[in-house]
Write an enzyme that holds these catalytic residues in place. Structure first.
Site, PDB file in Angstrom:
ATOM      1  N   ASP A   1      -1.100  -2.554 -16.889  1.00 60.09           N
ATOM      2  CA  ASP A   1      -2.405  -3.099 -16.509  1.00 60.09           C
ATOM      3  C   ASP A   1      -3.215  -2.040 -15.769  1.00 60.09           C
ATOM      4  O   ASP A   1      -2.676  -1.022 -15.320  1.00 60.09           O
ATOM      5  CB  ASP A   1      -2.224  -4.319 -15.603  1.00 60.09           C
TER       6      ASP A   1
ATOM      7  N   ASP B   1      -5.526  -1.682 -12.467  1.00 57.19           N
ATOM      8  CA  ASP B   1      -5.944  -2.298 -11.206  1.00 57.19           C
ATOM      9  C   ASP B   1      -6.991  -1.419 -10.536  1.00 57.19           C
ATOM     10  O   ASP B   1      -6.719  -0.244 -10.232  1.00 57.19           O
ATOM     11  CB  ASP B   1      -4.740  -2.463 -10.276  1.00 57.19           C
TER      12      ASP B   1
END
Length: 222
Positions: free
Chosen positions: A149, A151
């Site tokens: 992911d 962030d």
């Protein structure tokens, strides 16, 4: 080291990894000190520690998290300030823009960062890269994979202007991208604010609290 006290998500490199590991081994009976086997001096000579959101303890040590190679390898620890040799902030990682020349820049997380960066710069917000992407870009340890992911951290001393908030929320159309907004009181997930219309769980140094305005002193714990 940064001129001010380290903030959550800052990355800190140890001055003497062997001494840090040895000190923890000498106090292995203390839950706040014992390190797992994978957190060796050799690993900590390369891998920075991540500042956690908590207050310094009674001895003035910095709350940090130790990251390993896998998601399961995470450990909370306390770092003496004298052990900090170098610090890198999420904002510094963004300014260095090392994803542009990364050998695996086609990875989804890095490709998402390449798309988001010019948009964030155009918004003139104070932003940085955190999480596994920030850790990998700052340390040179390539721990990213296809499912990583992205962030991001946006720091806002005052409430975001509605156009800027809407523009940031639009970036969340990418499901692998998350934006945390840091305020003087703590930090909250922008995705949650978009979903609720305002009320969020604010992460503070004293624990999480629910609030309607994350720029005001929180009043209620969840």
């Amino acid at each position: 080291m940064t001129a001010s006290a380290p903030l959550p998500h800052d990355l800190l490199w140890l001055a003497d990894p062997a001494a840090f590991v040895a000190d923890c081994a000498d106090h292995a009976d203390r839950a706040d000190c014992a390190l797992p086997a994978w957190a060796s001096a050799a690993w900590l000579a390369q891998a920075p520690l991540v500042v956690r959101r908590a207050r310094a303890d009674a001895r003035g040590r910095i709350p940090v998290g130790v990251r390993g190679v896998t998601r399961a390898q995470r450990h909370a620890a306390w770092l003496p300030a004298a052990q900090v040799a170098r610090a890198v902030t999420p904002r510094m990682i963004a300014r260095l823009a090392r994803w542009r020349e990364h050998p695996r820049r086609a990875l989804p997380a890095l490709a998402a960062l390449a798309r988001a960066a010019p948009l964030l710069d155009a918004m003139r917000v104070d932003w940085g890269v955190a999480g596994s992407v920030g850790f990998s870009l700052a340390s040179g340890l390539d721990l990213l994979h296809e499912g990583s992911d992205l962030d991001l951290l946006v720091t806002a001393a005052a409430p975001l202007a509605p156009p800027a908030e809407r523009a940031l929320i639009a970036l969340l159309d990418d499901p692998r991208l998350d934006i945390q907004v840091g305020t003087p009181r703590g930090a909250f997930a922008l995705r949650e604010r978009a979903r609720t219309g305002g009320r969020v769980l604010l992460k503070t140094a004293d624990g999480p609290v629910m609030c309607d305005d994350p720029w005001l002193a929180p009043a209620a714990r969840p």
